[in-house]
Design a protein around this motif. Structure first.
Motif, PDB file in Angstrom:
ATOM      1  N   MET A 182     -10.762 -59.427  27.287  1.00 26.14           N
ATOM      2  CA  MET A 182     -10.160 -58.455  28.183  1.00 26.14           C
ATOM      3  C   MET A 182      -9.190 -59.080  29.186  1.00 26.14           C
ATOM      4  O   MET A 182      -8.081 -58.569  29.385  1.00 26.14           O
ATOM      5  CB  MET A 182     -11.252 -57.680  28.921  1.00 26.14           C
ATOM      6  CG  MET A 182     -10.733 -56.518  29.743  1.00 26.14           C
ATOM      7  SD  MET A 182      -9.898 -55.265  28.738  1.00 26.14           S
ATOM      8  CE  MET A 182     -11.321 -54.389  28.073  1.00 26.14           C
ATOM      9  N   SER A 183      -9.556 -60.188  29.804  1.00 23.40           N
ATOM     10  CA  SER A 183      -8.666 -60.782  30.817  1.00 23.40           C
ATOM     11  C   SER A 183      -7.338 -61.232  30.224  1.00 23.40           C
ATOM     12  O   SER A 183      -6.270 -60.889  30.758  1.00 23.40           O
ATOM     13  CB  SER A 183      -9.372 -61.950  31.520  1.00 23.40           C
ATOM     14  OG  SER A 183     -10.474 -61.485  32.274  1.00 23.40           O
ATOM     15  N   PRO A 184      -7.330 -61.998  29.116  1.00 18.08           N
ATOM     16  CA  PRO A 184      -6.033 -62.346  28.508  1.00 18.08           C
ATOM     17  C   PRO A 184      -5.268 -61.132  28.001  1.00 18.08           C
ATOM     18  O   PRO A 184      -4.027 -61.118  28.058  1.00 18.08           O
ATOM     19  CB  PRO A 184      -6.431 -63.268  27.347  1.00 18.08           C
ATOM     20  CG  PRO A 184      -7.771 -63.799  27.715  1.00 18.08           C
ATOM     21  CD  PRO A 184      -8.444 -62.700  28.465  1.00 18.08           C
ATOM     22  N   LEU A 185      -5.994 -60.110  27.507  1.00 21.57           N
ATOM     23  CA  LEU A 185      -5.320 -58.899  27.045  1.00 21.57           C
ATOM     24  C   LEU A 185      -4.553 -58.244  28.186  1.00 21.57           C
ATOM     25  O   LEU A 185      -3.378 -57.862  28.031  1.00 21.57           O
ATOM     26  CB  LEU A 185      -6.329 -57.918  26.461  1.00 21.57           C
ATOM     27  CG  LEU A 185      -5.735 -56.596  25.948  1.00 21.57           C
ATOM     28  CD1 LEU A 185      -5.061 -56.797  24.595  1.00 21.57           C
ATOM     29  CD2 LEU A 185      -6.805 -55.510  25.833  1.00 21.57           C
ATOM     30  N   ILE A 186      -5.181 -58.131  29.352  1.00 25.72           N
ATOM     31  CA  ILE A 186      -4.536 -57.510  30.505  1.00 25.72           C
ATOM     32  C   ILE A 186      -3.362 -58.367  30.974  1.00 25.72           C
ATOM     33  O   ILE A 186      -2.288 -57.851  31.307  1.00 25.72           O
ATOM     34  CB  ILE A 186      -5.553 -57.299  31.642  1.00 25.72           C
ATOM     35  CG1 ILE A 186      -6.614 -56.289  31.211  1.00 25.72           C
ATOM     36  CG2 ILE A 186      -4.844 -56.832  32.916  1.00 25.72           C
ATOM     37  CD1 ILE A 186      -7.755 -56.174  32.178  1.00 25.72           C
ATOM     38  N   GLU A 187      -3.561 -59.679  30.967  1.00 19.88           N
ATOM     39  CA  GLU A 187      -2.486 -60.591  31.372  1.00 19.88           C
ATOM     40  C   GLU A 187      -1.267 -60.420  30.472  1.00 19.88           C
ATOM     41  O   GLU A 187      -0.119 -60.367  30.958  1.00 19.88           O
ATOM     42  CB  GLU A 187      -2.997 -62.030  31.313  1.00 19.88           C
ATOM     43  CG  GLU A 187      -1.963 -63.068  31.705  1.00 19.88           C
ATOM     44  CD  GLU A 187      -2.491 -64.493  31.570  1.00 19.88           C
ATOM     45  OE1 GLU A 187      -1.668 -65.424  31.636  1.00 19.88           O
ATOM     46  OE2 GLU A 187      -3.722 -64.661  31.392  1.00 19.88           O
ATOM     47  N   GLN A 188      -1.491 -60.328  29.172  1.00 19.33           N
ATOM     48  CA  GLN A 188      -0.389 -60.152  28.232  1.00 19.33           C
ATOM     49  C   GLN A 188       0.194 -58.734  28.297  1.00 19.33           C
ATOM     50  O   GLN A 188       1.386 -58.541  28.079  1.00 19.33           O
ATOM     51  CB  GLN A 188      -0.851 -60.465  26.812  1.00 19.33           C
ATOM     52  CG  GLN A 188      -1.241 -61.918  26.601  1.00 19.33           C
ATOM     53  CD  GLN A 188      -0.107 -62.876  26.937  1.00 19.33           C
ATOM     54  OE1 GLN A 188       1.031 -62.691  26.493  1.00 19.33           O
ATOM     55  NE2 GLN A 188      -0.407 -63.893  27.734  1.00 19.33           N
ATOM     56  N   LEU A 189      -0.654 -57.772  28.590  1.00 15.51           N
ATOM     57  CA  LEU A 189      -0.193 -56.388  28.680  1.00 15.51           C
ATOM     58  C   LEU A 189       0.801 -56.212  29.815  1.00 15.51           C
ATOM     59  O   LEU A 189       1.768 -55.450  29.701  1.00 15.51           O
ATOM     60  CB  LEU A 189      -1.396 -55.448  28.864  1.00 15.51           C
ATOM     61  CG  LEU A 189      -1.117 -53.955  28.958  1.00 15.51           C
ATOM     62  CD1 LEU A 189      -0.324 -53.464  27.746  1.00 15.51           C
ATOM     63  CD2 LEU A 189      -2.429 -53.182  29.083  1.00 15.51           C
ATOM     64  N   ARG A 190       0.613 -56.924  30.902  1.00 17.46           N
ATOM     65  CA  ARG A 190       1.533 -56.824  32.037  1.00 17.46           C
ATOM     66  C   ARG A 190       2.920 -57.374  31.692  1.00 17.46           C
ATOM     67  O   ARG A 190       3.891 -57.101  32.390  1.00 17.46           O
ATOM     68  CB  ARG A 190       0.952 -57.551  33.251  1.00 17.46           C
ATOM     69  CG  ARG A 190      -0.337 -56.914  33.773  1.00 17.46           C
ATOM     70  CD  ARG A 190      -0.765 -57.487  35.104  1.00 17.46           C
ATOM     71  NE  ARG A 190      -2.080 -57.011  35.507  1.00 17.46           N
ATOM     72  CZ  ARG A 190      -2.325 -55.826  36.077  1.00 17.46           C
ATOM     73  NH1 ARG A 190      -1.316 -54.996  36.302  1.00 17.46           N
ATOM     74  NH2 ARG A 190      -3.555 -55.483  36.419  1.00 17.46           N
ATOM     75  N   LYS A 191       3.018 -58.140  30.614  1.00 20.94           N
ATOM     76  CA  LYS A 191       4.307 -58.671  30.175  1.00 20.94           C
ATOM     77  C   LYS A 191       5.017 -57.739  29.200  1.00 20.94           C
ATOM     78  O   LYS A 191       6.173 -57.978  28.852  1.00 20.94           O
ATOM     79  CB  LYS A 191       4.102 -60.039  29.509  1.00 20.94           C
ATOM     80  CG  LYS A 191       3.491 -61.088  30.416  1.00 20.94           C
ATOM     81  CD  LYS A 191       3.252 -62.392  29.649  1.00 20.94           C
ATOM     82  CE  LYS A 191       2.587 -63.433  30.531  1.00 20.94           C
ATOM     83  NZ  LYS A 191       2.333 -64.694  29.786  1.00 20.94           N
ATOM     84  N   GLN A 192       4.315 -56.689  28.774  1.00 26.02           N
ATOM     85  CA  GLN A 192       4.877 -55.732  27.828  1.00 26.02           C
ATOM     86  C   GLN A 192       5.619 -54.620  28.572  1.00 26.02           C
ATOM     87  O   GLN A 192       5.434 -54.445  29.778  1.00 26.02           O
ATOM     88  CB  GLN A 192       3.768 -55.134  26.962  1.00 26.02           C
ATOM     89  CG  GLN A 192       2.987 -56.140  26.147  1.00 26.02           C
ATOM     90  CD  GLN A 192       3.813 -56.813  25.077  1.00 26.02           C
ATOM     91  OE1 GLN A 192       4.853 -56.296  24.643  1.00 26.02           O
ATOM     92  NE2 GLN A 192       3.385 -57.997  24.644  1.00 26.02           N
ATOM     93  N   PRO A 193       6.459 -53.846  27.863  1.00 33.00           N
ATOM     94  CA  PRO A 193       7.041 -52.662  28.503  1.00 33.00           C
ATOM     95  C   PRO A 193       5.928 -51.766  29.053  1.00 33.00           C
ATOM     96  O   PRO A 193       4.908 -51.551  28.390  1.00 33.00           O
ATOM     97  CB  PRO A 193       7.788 -51.982  27.349  1.00 33.00           C
ATOM     98  CG  PRO A 193       8.083 -53.082  26.387  1.00 33.00           C
ATOM     99  CD  PRO A 193       6.918 -54.021  26.464  1.00 33.00           C
ATOM    100  N   GLN A 194       6.113 -51.255  30.245  1.00 31.56           N
ATOM    101  CA  GLN A 194       5.056 -50.503  30.907  1.00 31.56           C
ATOM    102  C   GLN A 194       5.111 -49.003  30.608  1.00 31.56           C
ATOM    103  O   GLN A 194       4.372 -48.221  31.206  1.00 31.56           O
ATOM    104  CB  GLN A 194       5.107 -50.755  32.410  1.00 31.56           C
ATOM    105  CG  GLN A 194       4.875 -52.211  32.789  1.00 31.56           C
ATOM    106  CD  GLN A 194       3.500 -52.739  32.397  1.00 31.56           C
ATOM    107  OE1 GLN A 194       2.497 -52.360  32.998  1.00 31.56           O
ATOM    108  NE2 GLN A 194       3.438 -53.610  31.394  1.00 31.56           N
TER     109      GLN A 194
END
Length: 329
Positions: free
Chosen positions: A165-177
């Motif tokens: 979950m933590s890396p997923l959220i970290e990477q998600l913040r780098k994606q288009p929002q």
């Protein structure tokens, strides 16, 4: 003379009275009308607003995980809660989604007790629990989520998926929002003509349209809203991930293929880069969690079972996914 004066006086008084009546009477009538209308308005019940399930002051979550589960798999849900869901994030929430129609009384009672204990279950009373109802279950879950929560992203996964979950959220913040459809994509696959995946209603073309595999994918809230609001018009196909791909196919959105989503029908192995790993038993989840706590790595040793590919968006779906790369996790 006195008598004439009295008659004249009476006529004056009478005329004044009549004149007063002509002036006052309309005012009295108007007052009665206004009073009557006022009373009628006050006596009518206030118009009722339709109950809203989604409030402006409801909590704002960055990510909500909808985890598709079977009512009988309480042990699996326990393993999920004790492994990858144990790393709490204040802006992340999760729900297990189950269908309860036609359940045996003892199974239903267990589900209700579990829901009461953990407050993390969405129980869909109108849906039977079966593979054939998975698309309807996913669609109903999207509708429920849209109606009940404010959120930025949805993670849809299965209860046999392990999520970092933590890396997923970290990477998600780098994606288009916004307008984001993020997962491991497949395209050009032949339409199933038999078996439990048989598509009786498919007529669009000879192959499936590009879709993110159902072991886990992320949608931005605007796409969830689009699906939820158009639910009555959407054709439901046998596979829920295929259905989501079709529903979103005409939209101008960000489709992001990511090899760190190990979300196919069979796991490609174990790589420390994986954000989601599908087809995991409860024991495998506990093992991965133990590895992360002890070493910070997902795998005791990295293992390849199947090759991966980068999706080629510049060609037709029939040619999208042919270049298997041994360098990819």
């Amino acid at each position: 003379m006195a008598r004439g004066w009295r008659q004249s006086k009476n006529r004056i008084v009478k005329n004044v009275f009549c004149f007063g009546c002509l002036f006052v009477l309309p005012l009295l009538v108007l007052a009665v009308i206004v009073y009557s209308k006022s009373k009628n308005v006050e006596s009518l019940p206030a118009p009722r607003e339709l109950p809203s399930q989604k409030f402006d002051d409801s909590p704002q979550f960055y990510l909500i995980a909808l985890i598709m589960s079977d009512p009988t798999k309480s042990a699996t849900r326990k393993a999920v809660r004790e492994t990858w869901l144990s790393n709490t994030h204040k802006d992340v929430k999760h729900y297990f989604v189950v269908g309860s129609k036609g359940l045996a009384q003892d199974v239903l009672q267990n589900v209700l007790e579990e829901s009461s204990s953990y407050h993390d279950m969405v129980i869909l009373e109108s849906l039977n629990e079966s593979y054939s109802s998975l698309t309807g279950k996913t669609l109903a879950g999207f509708q429920w989520l849209h109606s009940n929560h404010n959120f930025t992203f949805l993670l849809k996964c299965d209860d046999d998926s392990f999520v970092r979950m933590s890396p997923l959220i970290e990477q998600l913040r780098k994606q288009p929002q916004s307008h984001l459809y993020w997962g491991f994509f497949k395209g050009g696959s032949s339409v199933f003509q038999k078996g439990k995946w048989k598509e009786n209603d498919w007529f669009l073309c000879d192959t499936y349209l590009p879709y993110a595999l159902g072991g886990g994918y992320v949608l931005s809230s605007d796409l969830v809203e689009f699906i939820a609001k158009n639910a009555p018009l959407l054709q439901q196909y046998k596979s829920e991930d295929v259905s989501v791909g079709v529903w979103l196919s005409p939209l101008k959105i960000h489709r992001v293929h990511d090899v760190r989503f190990d979300t196919e029908f069979k796991s490609r192995g174990c790589y420390n880069e994986y954000l989601i790993t599908h087809k995991q038993s409860a024991n495998q989840m506990r093992e991965k969690q133990a590895n992360l706590l002890k070493t910070g790595k997902l795998c005791q040793s990295e293992l390849r079972v199947r090759y991966s590919y980068n999706y080629n968006w510049t060609v037709l779906p029939s040619k999208c996914c042919k270049n298997f790369d041994p360098e990819l996790p």
